[in-house]
Design a protein around this motif. Structure first.
Motif, short mmCIF file in Angstrom:
data_model
loop_
_atom_site.label_atom_id
_atom_site.label_comp_id
_atom_site.label_asym_id
_atom_site.label_seq_id
_atom_site.Cartn_x
_atom_site.Cartn_y
_atom_site.Cartn_z
N SER A 40 -7.18 34.32 -91.62
CA SER A 40 -7.53 35.41 -92.52
C SER A 40 -8.95 35.90 -92.27
O SER A 40 -9.34 36.97 -92.72
N GLU A 41 -9.76 35.13 -91.55
CA GLU A 41 -11.15 35.51 -91.30
C GLU A 41 -11.33 36.14 -89.92
O GLU A 41 -12.42 36.18 -89.37
N LYS A 42 -10.27 36.62 -89.33
CA LYS A 42 -10.34 37.25 -88.02
C LYS A 42 -11.28 38.45 -88.08
O LYS A 42 -11.18 39.31 -88.95
N SER A 43 -12.24 38.54 -87.13
CA SER A 43 -13.26 39.59 -87.17
C SER A 43 -12.70 40.93 -86.70
O SER A 43 -11.75 41.00 -85.92
N LEU A 44 -13.33 42.00 -87.19
CA LEU A 44 -12.96 43.34 -86.78
C LEU A 44 -13.42 43.59 -85.35
O LEU A 44 -14.41 43.02 -84.89
#
Length: 346
Positions: A40-44
């Motif tokens: 869920s914390e995958k970066s843009l």
């Protein structure tokens, strides 16, 4: 008695085994939750796709700097892609779409046609373009009120000139450049209506030789201040100023540092600011399609010594009294007391 002890030991062993199984199950569940949290914390991911090489054009240099600064500050994966020609630019734009970047940013009228086509074909993808307008529901068009900065430059030139003849070497006779020439003219006339304004067009953005030739013509006509507004062509104006001893100004970034004796002012255009703000808005969920613009009030445009300090000492040709007068004009524009007309709306 032995049977009793064996029974008690059996009960204890069973309890230990059950506890171990319970702990193992908790660890497995916690591990799964951590893995899900990591996903869920995958970066843009954002791409800056430029229609040409960054090269010596300060417009693209500082835009790239602002883009990368925002990427570091907001923990965004960023990639800058330079293009060699229009065909390569469209290919690079399509490649960025295929690689599924969350936001794709580009710039200038050179990118308009390709972006219109690619953005229309990918309505669920977000795009931004700087320094021009593409009217599509998934494109943010970021513009500048260059005529406000040009007004300040024209006022400074009008207050500084000793011959009452000032000039400008402009890239092309197109709407974008009209915001420079007509903004400058309005500022000049507001403080020195008797001054003569000379303007010549190079015919492109990358011709220092032609720019130098035209600057020498204006100098021969008596101009003691000749502004550069020809992108890379400004280098030719700077060279002529150094040879003949007249004064000049640069564009976009503080060019006075290159030759403070002759390049005495620079009209600023904060492409770094707009690139940074575009990334910031997307990260914070404030990104919207449509047109936005930056002027003096938003620190999108400006003038050295007036809106931003410079590493170079102020030239005696300009002087502090002129700077103070132009600062007052800047304040009146920001407050709305002075309204600089958009030449494209007249």
């Amino acid at each position: 008695m032995k049977r009793g002890l064996l029974f008690v030991l059996s009960i204890v062993m069973l309890a230990i085994l059950l506890a171990a199984c319970g702990n193992s199950g908790s660890k497995d569940e916690q591990s799964t939750q951590n893995a899900q949290g990591g996903d869920s914390e995958k970066s843009l991911r954002m791409a800056l796709v430029l229609p040409e090489k960054i090269g010596v054009n300060p417009f693209f240099v500082q835009m790239d700097e602002g883009f990368k600064k925002a990427g570091q500050e907001f923990k965004v994966d960023t990639k800058t892609i330079e293009s060699t020609d229009p065909a390569a630019f469209e290919q690079n734009l399509r490649a960025a779409v295929a690689e599924n970047y969350d936001l794709i940013i580009t710039a200038t009228f050179q990118a308009e046609d390709a972006l219109k086509q690619v953005a229309a074909e990918n309505p669920n993808k977000s795009f931004a373009i700087v320094d021009t307008t593409v009217d599509l529901p998934n494109v943010r068009s970021v513009g500048f009120r260059e005529y406000e900065g040009a007004y300040l430059l024209g006022a400074a030139a009008g207050l500084s000139t000793k011959t009452d003849k000032v000039g400008m070497i402009a890239a092309m006779d197109i709407p974008l450049i009209k915001k420079y020439t007509e903004g400058f003219r309005a500022g000049l006339e507001s403080v020195n209506p008797k001054a003569e304004f000379l303007v010549n067009y190079v015919g492109g953005f990358n011709d220092p030789a032609k720019s130098k030739e035209l600057a020498l013509v204006q100098f021969d006509k008596g101009a003691d201040f000749i502004a550069g507004a020809a992108a890379v062509g400004d280098l030719g104006v700077f060279e002529a100023a150094k040879e003949k001893g007249f004064y000049t100004s640069g564009q976009d970034t503080d060019r006075t540092v290159e030759d403070p004796e002759h390049i005495v002012l620079s009209q600023l255009k904060s492409t770094d600011t707009v690139a940074y703000e575009t990334v910031k808005d997307f990260v914070e969920g404030k990104f919207q399609a449509g047109a936005v613009n930056y002027g003096l009030k938003e620190d999108g445009v400006g003038l050295t010594y007036v809106t931003r300090d410079s590493e170079s000492p102020l030239s005696a040709f300009v002087g502090q009294d002129v700077v103070d007068q132009v600062k007052a004009i800047r304040d009146d524009i920001v407050s709305g007391k002075i309204v600089v007309q958009d030449p494209l709306q007249q």
